[in-house]
Design an enzyme around this catalytic site. Structure first.
Site, PDB file in Angstrom:
ATOM      1  N   ARG A 168      40.672  50.357  80.235  1.00 43.33           N
ATOM      2  CA  ARG A 168      39.849  49.145  80.280  1.00 43.33           C
ATOM      3  C   ARG A 168      38.391  49.573  80.149  1.00 43.33           C
ATOM      4  O   ARG A 168      37.892  50.379  80.913  1.00 43.33           O
ATOM      5  CB  ARG A 168      40.082  48.352  81.560  1.00 43.33           C
ATOM      6  CG  ARG A 168      39.883  49.118  82.854  1.00 43.33           C
ATOM      7  CD  ARG A 168      39.937  48.188  84.061  1.00 43.33           C
ATOM      8  NE  ARG A 168      39.983  48.939  85.308  1.00 43.33           N
ATOM      9  CZ  ARG A 168      38.926  49.476  85.908  1.00 43.33           C
ATOM     10  NH1 ARG A 168      37.724  49.339  85.377  1.00 43.33           N
ATOM     11  NH2 ARG A 168      39.055  50.161  87.023  1.00 43.33           N
ATOM     12  N   HIS A 202      36.848  46.768  86.821  1.00 44.79           N
ATOM     13  CA  HIS A 202      38.167  46.292  87.247  1.00 44.79           C
ATOM     14  C   HIS A 202      38.185  44.765  87.298  1.00 44.79           C
ATOM     15  O   HIS A 202      39.105  44.131  86.785  1.00 44.79           O
ATOM     16  CB  HIS A 202      38.515  46.879  88.617  1.00 44.79           C
ATOM     17  CG  HIS A 202      39.847  46.461  89.120  1.00 44.79           C
ATOM     18  ND1 HIS A 202      39.995  45.443  90.042  1.00 44.79           N
ATOM     19  CD2 HIS A 202      41.090  46.883  88.830  1.00 44.79           C
ATOM     20  CE1 HIS A 202      41.284  45.271  90.298  1.00 44.79           C
ATOM     21  NE2 HIS A 202      41.968  46.126  89.585  1.00 44.79           N
ATOM     22  N   TYR A 245      33.026  55.985  89.274  1.00 37.07           N
ATOM     23  CA  TYR A 245      34.250  56.792  89.239  1.00 37.07           C
ATOM     24  C   TYR A 245      34.676  57.188  87.828  1.00 37.07           C
ATOM     25  O   TYR A 245      35.703  57.841  87.660  1.00 37.07           O
ATOM     26  CB  TYR A 245      35.406  56.048  89.947  1.00 37.07           C
ATOM     27  CG  TYR A 245      35.671  54.639  89.456  1.00 37.07           C
ATOM     28  CD1 TYR A 245      36.499  54.408  88.356  1.00 37.07           C
ATOM     29  CD2 TYR A 245      35.103  53.540  90.093  1.00 37.07           C
ATOM     30  CE1 TYR A 245      36.752  53.122  87.909  1.00 37.07           C
ATOM     31  CE2 TYR A 245      35.348  52.243  89.654  1.00 37.07           C
ATOM     32  CZ  TYR A 245      36.174  52.048  88.559  1.00 37.07           C
ATOM     33  OH  TYR A 245      36.421  50.770  88.110  1.00 37.07           O
TER      34      TYR A 245
END
Length: 360
Positions: free
Chosen positions: A259, A263, A273
């Site tokens: 993606r 999120h 991250y």
């Protein structure tokens, strides 16, 4: 035991048909799709990318509520959906609204779902689906039940459900695939491994080298596929569907994808991250760019064709969000009325109170 595990893991090589340059690398596996089919798949992917961009903008304007970006996962989502029939049942996760739209959910209802409006959860006649599941992994056990129901009724249909790699770490995942395997449900379990769940890398979620190999313990078929390759995703889903309705049991499909956005739009910061190098690496695997190159090599696609799709998407999105905005706001009494066939006495009293407040 170590050798046994290694032997199992070595069986799950990534299935691919198109490489990153849009070149066929597995001629024998190319699915039988007409030129019109190929162009339609591309049209849907481009449209969905524009829908994602516009939905993010609408979310930032406060005109949408909960939204999970989909850019990068178009091949995984739409390649699998294109392999379905109208009789099949979709049990999606919250990122899987595009599959519902292309299966028949009106676009304005997709926007109403994001807004939390109950009308957005009302599936139109002919669309066999439930609303996107917010609880991670809960749809997997539900899908097992639907797939087993299809088998018991002798219906030529499958129940397909989607989750991410994080969903494959949930207990519901193991229960669902095990139950469907034990009773031979007509199921397809798609795990879209976009590498991070919310923020935890997939390698920290499980010691298994693949998610696909988890099918072994459930006694069902499992396959890992290049989730940025729409032809490969279509081919494995089509095969899984045929085997399911032929009584050969469920299939677990792991799509390796990515993606590009956060999120969800609810405050996630992927820069905390994910590295720039990783983003750059996956940008080169963009499913739309890859498929565009393939179609251009066959003289089936060009810039003018793509621009027409983009303009049509923008127009339809504008009309749909207007329709969603004009939908009467839901009231507490509405929710009470659709919850029960006959209201309990305690709620009748509450309904009267809210009706009085809403009338002012």
């Amino acid at each position: 035991m170590k050798r046994t595990l290694e032997n199992i893991e070595n069986q799950f090589e990534t299935f691919q048909i198109l490489n990153e340059e849009g070149e066929i690398v597995n001629e024998d596996a190319v699915p039988e799709l007409s030129d019109d089919d190929l162009k339609e798949i591309m049209r849907r992917m481009v449209y969905t990318r524009i829908l994602d961009q516009r939905s993010i903008a609408l979310n930032r304007q406060g005109r949408l509520g909960f939204y999970a970006p989909t850019a990068g996962q178009e091949a995984s989502q739409l390649g699998s959906q294109y392999a379905l029939e109208q009789a099949d049942y979709i049990l999606p996760g919250y990122r899987d609204v595009p599959q519902l739209i292309w299966q028949g959910l009106p676009l304005y209802k997709a926007f109403l779902f994001s807004k939390g409006h109950y009308v957005g959860n009302q599936m139109p006649d002919g669309l066999n689906a439930v609303s996107p599941q917010i609880i991670i992994g809960a749809q997997i056990t539900q899908a097992a039940g639907v797939g087993i129901g299809f088998k018991k009724r002798g219906e030529e249909a499958v129940a397909i459900t989607y989750t991410g790699d994080g969903g494959a770490s949930q207990g519901d995942f193991y229960e669902g695939v095990n139950f469907a395997g034990a009773l031979g449900g007509q199921n397809i379990f798609v795990v879209q491994n976009n590498q991070f769940a919310i923020s935890v890398p997939v390698e920290k979620q499980s010691a298994a080298q693949t998610i696909a190999q988890k099918a072994v313990a459930a006694g069902i078929e499992g396959i890992q596929v290049d989730g940025m390759d729409v032809l490969a995703v279509y081919a494995v889903t089509k095969d899984a569907r045929e085997r399911a309705i032929n009584g050969e049991g469920p299939t677990l499909i792991e799509t390796l994808t990515y993606r590009y956005g956060p999120h969800t739009m609810a405050g996630d910061d992927p820069t905390r991250y994910r590295t720039e190098d990783m983003n750059d690496e996956w940008e080169k695997k963009d499913p739309i760019v890859r498929f565009r190159k393939y179609l251009e090599s066959k003289d089936l696609w060009n810039e003018d064709e793509e621009n027409k799709v983009i303009e049509k998407a923008k127009e339809e999105i504008k009309a749909a969000i207007k329709e969603a905005d004009n939908t009467p706001k839901q009231k507490v009494t509405d929710l009470m009325d659709i919850m029960y066939e006959e209201l309990p006495q305690s709620l009748k009293e509450q309904r009267e109170e809210y009706a009085e407040k809403e009338s002012k």
